[in-house]
Design a protein around this motif. Sequence first.
Motif, PDB file in Angstrom:
ATOM      1  N   UNK A   1      36.233  38.950  47.809  1.00  0.00           N
ATOM      2  CA  UNK A   1      37.285  38.165  47.172  1.00  0.00           C
ATOM      3  C   UNK A   1      37.275  38.325  45.666  1.00  0.00           C
ATOM      4  N   UNK A   2      38.272  37.742  45.026  1.00  0.00           N
ATOM      5  CA  UNK A   2      38.331  37.725  43.563  1.00  0.00           C
ATOM      6  C   UNK A   2      38.390  36.279  43.094  1.00  0.00           C
ATOM      7  N   UNK A   3      37.740  35.993  41.954  1.00  0.00           N
ATOM      8  CA  UNK A   3      37.701  34.630  41.436  1.00  0.00           C
ATOM      9  C   UNK A   3      38.418  34.565  40.097  1.00  0.00           C
ATOM     10  N   UNK A   4      39.276  33.550  39.972  1.00  0.00           N
ATOM     11  CA  UNK A   4      39.983  33.288  38.716  1.00  0.00           C
ATOM     12  C   UNK A   4      39.673  31.866  38.280  1.00  0.00           C
TER      13      UNK A   4
ATOM     14  N   UNK B   1      38.037  26.917  39.712  1.00  0.00           N
ATOM     15  CA  UNK B   1      37.728  28.279  40.137  1.00  0.00           C
ATOM     16  C   UNK B   1      38.408  28.547  41.488  1.00  0.00           C
ATOM     17  N   UNK B   2      39.234  29.575  41.542  1.00  0.00           N
ATOM     18  CA  UNK B   2      39.952  29.904  42.772  1.00  0.00           C
ATOM     19  C   UNK B   2      39.529  31.274  43.266  1.00  0.00           C
ATOM     20  N   UNK B   3      38.941  31.301  44.473  1.00  0.00           N
ATOM     21  CA  UNK B   3      38.616  32.566  45.107  1.00  0.00           C
ATOM     22  C   UNK B   3      39.758  32.945  46.044  1.00  0.00           C
ATOM     23  N   UNK B   4      40.347  34.110  45.813  1.00  0.00           N
ATOM     24  CA  UNK B   4      41.435  34.602  46.656  1.00  0.00           C
ATOM     25  C   UNK B   4      40.919  35.745  47.524  1.00  0.00           C
TER      26      UNK B   4
END
Length: 342
Positions: free
Chosen positions: A24-27, A33-36
């Motif tokens: 995943x990617x974290x922003x 913090x949002x992991x997509x």
Amino acid sequence: MIEIIINPENTRDILTQISAHLGGTIEEKWGEYTMTLDNNNGKGKIIYIPFDWGVNLLDFNITFNKEFILKIEAEEFNPIRFMYNLKGYFSHRFGEQSTERKTEQFQSVIFTNKSDGINYLHFPKHEKLEVNIIQIVRKEFMKKRTTNVASLNKKLYELFVDRDYENRYMHFGELNLGMADDVRKIHKIKAKGMLRVLKIEAKVYEILSLHIQQHERQTAGKELPNSLTKKELKTIKKICDLIQKEPSKQYSLDQLSEKYGLSQVKLQDGFKFLYKRTVTEFIRHIRLEKARNFIKTTDLNISQIVYSIGFTSRSYFSKIFKEKYGISPNEFKKQIVSKVEI
């Protein structure tokens, strides 16, 4: 099947290590913090938000494409976890146990482990998951000036004051449909930046209080009403959600009873259990809340609002609006306009 072993040194590590294993990617924005995730492992998001005093939120809105077991090894911070299952299901067991305990939709579970314990969280594949997890790091939380755990029942008190993490505990809650509304409200928060985080934090504390109230109620021996099955309560929750979504429709006890196959007595019992209101009182409450929101956020005049939410009489609407909020609709609108002008 995917089994991820994580060794978190802090609560945020759970998200970062899940993301690293699943691709995943974290922003990060304003401390949220949002992991997509969108690959062969699954699709969706997991949100992590840390608050003051050791309270944080992990919110799953995701579908895994493979069975997913999260093995959380010994944690120095060792939180108490309050989990609520809004959609789908998951299972949990402690490391020394051989069998898992399943948590169904609309159920909650409270658990914490010993300092050297292992937690297993087992999520199914191809199942839409919406899981709300409030984690409380006790050593931080107990420093909060307003924390008064002495008012809790004996078991919760012992958990919160166990600063050396000598005890493990698990409590499976009964069906709790009221908590679903509060969890959904987090998902509907549209504010940005610091205001968004503050609103979410307030809602997290509301949900935490509901977990504690339910624990108190169950340990005192107060269970679900005998007149209704879990299936019937879920049906009544579906009716409540429909009314909240479409309050302007004309509803009647006869129509709802016939359409959903429940007696009028069961409908009334269910609404009173879930919302402490009769069916008619619930509909009126939802319409008034909708009307107040329209006054705040739209340029519609009072007559337009009255008919758009399902009322047929403006005078009746004004009467019950003032009874509920202590101010007439026109006076409320004037207050909103004057605040904007200032």
